[in-house]
Design a protein around this motif. Structure first.
Motif: not given
Ligand code: SAM
Length: 193
Positions: A20, A107-109, A1, A66-68, A113, A71, A88-90, A16, A44, A11
């Motif tokens: 990292q 890295f934390g995505a 989401m 990434d979904l957004m 989801i 980003q 792209q939706d993962a 952040r 993500g 983020m």
């Molecule tokens: C907490 S952030 C982490 C971003 C980056 N990896 C970092 O370490 O800073 C989570 C990321 O996952 C993406 N994301 C959320 N749902 C997703 C989905 N269904 N498919 C792909 N990316 C998604 C968000 O848009 C966001 O950029």
């Protein structure tokens, strides 16, 4: 989401980046996940800070999704010539062939989801046998606590690390390296099944 406005700012903050650089990237390096000469997919990828780090390890190819769109637009502004970025939706990695990727990095995505189990299944599909999945995620209970403090708008029932490990095993991954802190789990898993 999608990230809430608040989390989007957090983020993409200096804090952040510091976490990292000083915590996450050193653990990734220490785990020695194959990147040099490999086809790498990052799920993500956010604004591409992880991409910059991974490209420094000389992969054969790098794709970040990434979904957004916001980003991905910021990631493209980094002008990383060797990187490809897609909105792209993962949960649907249909643009990637089965067994075509060496290493997937998250890295934390996944905790964002709801269909995270589907994402793990898709990772298993696109990875070659012997390929690697690196994933780091916060523990669900901690996330619920953060939610009270920061109101970032995470899913109501975030994944627990126990569920994540079980899901990895059920999709044919063997966890080769792991690290646990109170709040986070870091795993390097190899596709063996
Ligand atoms: C907490 S952030 C982490 C971003 C980056 N990896 C970092 O370490 O800073 C989570 C990321 O996952 C993406 N994301 C959320 N749902 C997703 C989905 N269904 N498919 C792909 N990316 C998604 C968000 O848009 C966001 O950029």
């Amino acid at each position: 989401m999608r990230l809430s406005e608040r989390e989007f700012r957090a983020m993409n903050s200096v804090f952040r980046r510091l976490v990292q650089r000083t915590v996450e990237f050193p653990i990734f390096r220490h785990f020695d996940v194959p990147v040099r000469g490999m086809d790498v997919l990052e799920i993500g990828c956010g604004t591409g800070y992880g991409a910059q780090f991974l490209l420094g390890m000389a992969p054969k190819s790098y794709v970040g999704i990434d979904l957004m769109p916001e980003q991905i637009a910021l990631a493209r502004q980094r002008r990383l010539e060797a990187a490809e970025f897609h909105v792209q939706d993962a949960a649907d990695l249909g643009r990637f062939a089965s067994a075509g990727i060496d290493t997937v990095v998250i890295f934390g995505a996944l905790h964002h989801i709801r269909a995270w189990r589907q994402v793990v299944a898709e990772c298993a599909r696109v990875l070659k046998i012997g390929g690697w999945l690196y994933v780091e995620e916060p523990e669900g209970a901690i996330l619920n606590f953060w939610e009270l403090l920061f109101r970032w708008g995470h899913p109501d029932e975030p994944l627990t690390l126990r569920e994540l490990r079980a899901e990895l095993a059920s999709k044919g991954f063997t966890i080769r390296r792991k690290r646990r802190s109170i709040a986070f789990g870091f795993y390097a898993a190899q596709k063996t099944g």
